[in-house]
Scaffold this active site. Structure first.
Site, PDB file in Angstrom:
ATOM      1  N   SER A 255       0.828  -1.197   0.000  1.00 14.95           N
ATOM      2  CA  SER A 255       0.000   0.000   0.000  1.00 14.95           C
ATOM      3  C   SER A 255       0.868   1.256   0.000  1.00 14.95           C
ATOM      4  O   SER A 255       1.611   1.498  -0.943  1.00 14.95           O
ATOM      5  CB  SER A 255      -0.961  -0.047   1.196  1.00 14.95           C
ATOM      6  OG  SER A 255      -1.973   0.919   1.083  1.00 14.95           O
ATOM      7  N   ASP A 347      -9.380  -4.536  -5.765  1.00 17.76           N
ATOM      8  CA  ASP A 347      -8.881  -3.657  -4.715  1.00 17.76           C
ATOM      9  C   ASP A 347      -9.793  -2.433  -4.618  1.00 17.76           C
ATOM     10  O   ASP A 347      -9.904  -1.647  -5.561  1.00 17.76           O
ATOM     11  CB  ASP A 347      -7.445  -3.233  -5.040  1.00 17.76           C
ATOM     12  CG  ASP A 347      -6.743  -2.544  -3.874  1.00 17.76           C
ATOM     13  OD1 ASP A 347      -7.433  -1.895  -3.069  1.00 17.76           O
ATOM     14  OD2 ASP A 347      -5.517  -2.655  -3.790  1.00 17.76           O
ATOM     15  N   HIS A 382      -7.336  -5.738  -1.476  1.00 14.10           N
ATOM     16  CA  HIS A 382      -6.151  -4.938  -1.159  1.00 14.10           C
ATOM     17  C   HIS A 382      -5.192  -5.648  -0.218  1.00 14.10           C
ATOM     18  O   HIS A 382      -3.975  -5.583  -0.401  1.00 14.10           O
ATOM     19  CB  HIS A 382      -6.609  -3.615  -0.538  1.00 14.10           C
ATOM     20  CG  HIS A 382      -5.508  -2.643  -0.267  1.00 14.10           C
ATOM     21  ND1 HIS A 382      -4.851  -1.960  -1.269  1.00 14.10           N
ATOM     22  CD2 HIS A 382      -4.940  -2.229   0.912  1.00 14.10           C
ATOM     23  CE1 HIS A 382      -3.940  -1.161  -0.740  1.00 14.10           C
ATOM     24  NE2 HIS A 382      -3.969  -1.307   0.589  1.00 14.10           N
TER      25      HIS A 382
END
Length: 448
Positions: A255, A347, A382
């Site tokens: 991320s 995601d 994600h």
């Protein structure tokens, strides 16, 4: 009819198994893959049974998974060969009792299962029940039970706290004299010091430094924002460690961590990684910018925040559309090392698919696309974790500035997401071995 005998066999993922007083001891590594509670095989028929797994997290919450099976003619169920007919997973799934785990009914909402103390194993209680059950396990008496332990750190791996040069991190060092290849391990916007991935990497023969960079506090007790010099200091500490091969240091990020490592790889004069692994991230950030610049860009698009029907936050639009302005994103043509991008196509937190496609085009135009490998997984969200971690579609999240708690939608569907976690982990290890290990420069893996 029923005895207390159990037979166990399985796959090499657990470090050890412990059995209660009713069970026959088993020596070695393995998951409980074969359970039989009956002793008189001559009078048996096929029986419906439920295998149930239960663990208590370090936060005190309970998680469970279960599968419905039918025993064979000798009263045996083998999860490595037999199909679950229902429950929290179905089909032939040797590790289904792990990756399909979910909070037990009545639990708090927004939970996420994460390992905190890597010195302690996670105890998983696996029980066998007669019939096909979907609830009420605590009120039933199992035919047989076993406690399996899942470890995140191999024996003799060293854990060392790092506080020099203003850093806050934890260094994990494999057993043996070294030198070893190494990784700088960065997690995402949730902040904190997350250690379990680094512990797993060290168990595979890599010195790994897990670094906290969000949510730090200064000596005055106020929030501390770090600049690029913080990451350069961490890379330098890792590179100069006596058990690290200095020309074989990589970076891995999830991320927000991806934004950091791509920026450092492209612009830093001090950080020259041998390769980088980018999980669920983006290259959208001002040229030669800092982490603060990334946050500033996101704030400009806060109006693009969306919510699903359950009022869970969707943040993926905050970086969309991917800018055409080259000053708004990392110059991927400047990166001179191999890059592995791991992308979840569902995601809901970050525009990883769009970012990956743009990075691909940028590197193609720059002539360095041969350095890029993209692993893109349909119906995957994600939070792409190490294998057999439960799929977390949404969870609580603490906003760093206000400290308010919200529920964030991460995306993904349990079965394909779990497949992606397993596949991407194995391919990450292959990628790292390909680019970091060489018999003439680093310690032999045979010693690990």
């Amino acid at each position: 009819m029923h005895s207390n005998r159990v037979r166990v066999s399985g796959n090499p993922i657990w470090k050890s198994l412990k059995f209660d007083r009713f069970l026959k001891p088993f020596q070695g590594y393995g998951t409980p893959a074969s359970l039989s509670p009956w002793s008189d095989a001559s009078s048996l028929k096929k029986w419906p049974v439920t295998l149930h797994a239960l663990l208590q997290s370090e936060d005190g919450d309970y998680w469970e998974a279960f599968g419905h099976y039918v025993s064979d003619a000798v009263g045996c169920v083998r999860v490595s060969e037999d199909a679950s007919l229902g429950g929290s997973y179905s089909g032939v799934e040797p590790m289904g009792l792990l990756w399909s785990m979910r909070p037990i009914p009545g639990s708090k909402t927004g939970l996420r299962l994460r390992k905190k103390d890597v010195f302690k194993p996670t105890d998983v209680n696996i029980s066998l029940y007669e019939g096909h059950l979907n609830e009420g396990f605590k009120d039933k008496h199992p035919l047989a039970s076993v406690v399996a332990q899942r470890w995140y750190m191999a024996p003799e791996v060293q854990r060392v706290e790092v506080r020099e040069k203003g850093l806050k991190g934890t260094l994990f060092i494999p057993p043996g004299p070294g030198p070893f290849p190494a990784l700088l391990d960065l997690w995402g916007g949730g902040g904190g010091l997350v250690e379990y991935r680094s512990a797993l990497l060290a168990s595979r023969g890599y010195v790994s430094l897990s670094l906290q960079y969000i949510g730090l506090m200064g000596a005055d007790g106020k929030p501390r924002n770090v600049g690029n010099d913080y990451f350069e200091a961490a890379f330098s500490v890792l590179k100069q460690h006596p058990q690290v091969c200095p020309d074989r240091v990589a970076m891995m990020g999830l991320s927000f961590g991806v934004s950091v490592i791509l920026g450092m790889a492209a612009y830093s004069s001090m950080i020259k990684p041998k390769c980088v692994v980018c999980v669920s991230g983006s290259h959208v950030m001002p040229v030669n910018g800092s982490l603060a610049d990334v946050f500033d860009e996101i704030k400009k698009n806060v109006k693009n925040t969306r919510f699903d029907e359950e009022q869970r936050i969707i943040w993926r639009d905050l970086l969309l559309p991917i800018p055409n302005d080259p000053s708004k994103k990392v110059e991927m043509g400047r990166i001179k090392c191999p890059v592995l991008l791991i992308v979840g196509e569902d995601d809901q937190n970050w525009p990883t698919s769009e970012s990956a496609e743009d990075m691909k085009q940028m590197m193609k135009q720059a002539g360095n696309s041969h350095l890029l490998t993209i692993l893109s997984y349909p119906e995957t969200g994600h939070l792409i974790e190490p294998p057999y971690s439960p799929h977390i579609q949404a969870s609580n999240f603490i906003l760093q500035e206000t400290r308010n708690k919200v529920v964030v939608l991460w995306g993904g569907h349990t079965v394909p997401h779990s497949r992606a976690q397993e596949d991407s982990w194995h391919k990450t290890l292959t990628f790292l071995e390909q680019h970091l290990y060489s018999s003439d420069t680093v310690a032999s893996r045979s010693n690990l």
